[in-house]
Design a protein around this motif. Structure first.
Motif, PDB file in Angstrom:
ATOM      1  N   ASN A  24      42.448  45.104  67.720  1.00 54.54           N
ATOM      2  CA  ASN A  24      41.854  44.310  66.651  1.00 54.54           C
ATOM      3  C   ASN A  24      40.403  43.969  66.962  1.00 54.54           C
ATOM      4  O   ASN A  24      40.069  43.647  68.100  1.00 54.54           O
ATOM      5  N   PRO A  25      39.541  44.001  65.950  1.00 58.94           N
ATOM      6  CA  PRO A  25      38.183  43.511  66.175  1.00 58.94           C
ATOM      7  C   PRO A  25      38.221  42.001  66.382  1.00 58.94           C
ATOM      8  O   PRO A  25      39.152  41.336  65.919  1.00 58.94           O
ATOM      9  N   TYR A  26      37.234  41.468  67.063  1.00 60.06           N
ATOM     10  CA  TYR A  26      37.213  40.042  67.389  1.00 60.06           C
ATOM     11  C   TYR A  26      37.318  39.195  66.114  1.00 60.06           C
ATOM     12  O   TYR A  26      36.579  39.399  65.160  1.00 60.06           O
ATOM     13  N   GLY A  27      38.250  38.258  66.119  1.00 63.03           N
ATOM     14  CA  GLY A  27      38.407  37.334  65.008  1.00 63.03           C
ATOM     15  C   GLY A  27      39.364  37.790  63.920  1.00 63.03           C
ATOM     16  O   GLY A  27      39.599  37.059  62.969  1.00 63.03           O
ATOM     17  N   TYR A  28      39.926  38.980  64.060  1.00 63.59           N
ATOM     18  CA  TYR A  28      40.831  39.495  63.030  1.00 63.59           C
ATOM     19  C   TYR A  28      42.127  39.997  63.648  1.00 63.59           C
ATOM     20  O   TYR A  28      42.176  40.377  64.811  1.00 63.59           O
ATOM     21  N   LEU A  29      43.163  40.016  62.840  1.00 60.77           N
ATOM     22  CA  LEU A  29      44.451  40.536  63.245  1.00 60.77           C
ATOM     23  C   LEU A  29      44.889  41.554  62.196  1.00 60.77           C
ATOM     24  O   LEU A  29      45.030  41.225  61.020  1.00 60.77           O
ATOM     25  N   PHE A  30      45.054  42.798  62.610  1.00 64.73           N
ATOM     26  CA  PHE A  30      45.507  43.849  61.697  1.00 64.73           C
ATOM     27  C   PHE A  30      47.004  44.036  61.861  1.00 64.73           C
ATOM     28  O   PHE A  30      47.536  43.963  62.964  1.00 64.73           O
ATOM     29  N   MET A  31      47.688  44.286  60.756  1.00 60.70           N
ATOM     30  CA  MET A  31      49.129  44.411  60.766  1.00 60.70           C
ATOM     31  C   MET A  31      49.554  45.536  59.820  1.00 60.70           C
ATOM     32  O   MET A  31      49.028  45.657  58.720  1.00 60.70           O
ATOM     33  N   ASP A  32      50.479  46.373  60.287  1.00 61.91           N
ATOM     34  CA  ASP A  32      51.103  47.377  59.421  1.00 61.91           C
ATOM     35  C   ASP A  32      52.424  46.795  58.940  1.00 61.91           C
ATOM     36  O   ASP A  32      53.254  46.363  59.751  1.00 61.91           O
ATOM     37  N   ILE A  33      52.615  46.778  57.640  1.00 65.22           N
ATOM     38  CA  ILE A  33      53.812  46.203  57.039  1.00 65.22           C
ATOM     39  C   ILE A  33      54.550  47.305  56.282  1.00 65.22           C
ATOM     40  O   ILE A  33      53.945  48.076  55.545  1.00 65.22           O
ATOM     41  N   ILE A  34      55.864  47.352  56.473  1.00 65.21           N
ATOM     42  CA  ILE A  34      56.696  48.317  55.762  1.00 65.21           C
ATOM     43  C   ILE A  34      57.731  47.552  54.945  1.00 65.21           C
ATOM     44  O   ILE A  34      58.502  46.755  55.484  1.00 65.21           O
ATOM     45  N   PHE A  35      57.714  47.767  53.642  1.00 67.16           N
ATOM     46  CA  PHE A  35      58.705  47.180  52.755  1.00 67.16           C
ATOM     47  C   PHE A  35      59.715  48.248  52.352  1.00 67.16           C
ATOM     48  O   PHE A  35      59.422  49.435  52.380  1.00 67.16           O
ATOM     49  N   SER A  36      60.900  47.804  51.962  1.00 67.14           N
ATOM     50  CA  SER A  36      61.848  48.725  51.361  1.00 67.14           C
ATOM     51  C   SER A  36      61.640  48.672  49.847  1.00 67.14           C
ATOM     52  O   SER A  36      61.051  47.748  49.312  1.00 67.14           O
ATOM     53  N   ASP A  37      62.138  49.669  49.194  1.00 67.13           N
ATOM     54  CA  ASP A  37      61.979  49.760  47.752  1.00 67.13           C
ATOM     55  C   ASP A  37      63.319  50.187  47.168  1.00 67.13           C
ATOM     56  O   ASP A  37      63.841  51.239  47.530  1.00 67.13           O
ATOM     57  N   PRO A  38      63.923  49.378  46.301  1.00 73.98           N
ATOM     58  CA  PRO A  38      65.223  49.773  45.748  1.00 73.98           C
ATOM     59  C   PRO A  38      65.083  50.984  44.831  1.00 73.98           C
ATOM     60  O   PRO A  38      64.218  51.010  43.961  1.00 73.98           O
ATOM     61  N   ARG A  39      65.909  51.974  45.066  1.00 73.41           N
ATOM     62  CA  ARG A  39      65.895  53.194  44.255  1.00 73.41           C
ATOM     63  C   ARG A  39      67.324  53.582  43.893  1.00 73.41           C
ATOM     64  O   ARG A  39      68.253  53.349  44.668  1.00 73.41           O
TER      65      ARG A  39
END
Length: 83
Positions: A24-39
């Motif tokens: 992460n660059p200073y002062g930030y927090l990066f996050m990868d988020i995975i959602f499910s999707d009803p199909r």
């Protein structure tokens, strides 16, 4: 006459996974988020939760710290209720 009963309450988009970035660059927090999707699966005629592609988001460290503190209190509260 055909009667259909539809109960899709459990098939709503939900958080499946969240990963924090290590670089992460200073002062930030990066996050990868995975959602499910009803199909609807046409082969089995059932609803299924399918994982979506990861989505990248970021927040400042102050916002992340506040979020983690609230989550910690939430989980501690739920733990007390269950015991």
């Amino acid at each position: 006459m055909i009667k259909l009963e539809i109960n899709n309450a459990e098939y709503i988009a939900q958080l499946e996974e969240a990963r924090l970035s290590a670089d992460n660059p200073y002062g930030y927090l990066f996050m990868d988020i995975i959602f499910s999707d009803p199909r609807f699966d046409e082969n089995t005629f059932e609803m299924k939760n399918i994982k979506r592609e990861p989505m990248r988001t970021y927040m400042t460290e102050d916002v992340a710290r506040d979020l983690f503190e609230k989550l910690e209190r939430f989980f501690e509260y739920n733990k007390m209720i269950k015991n």
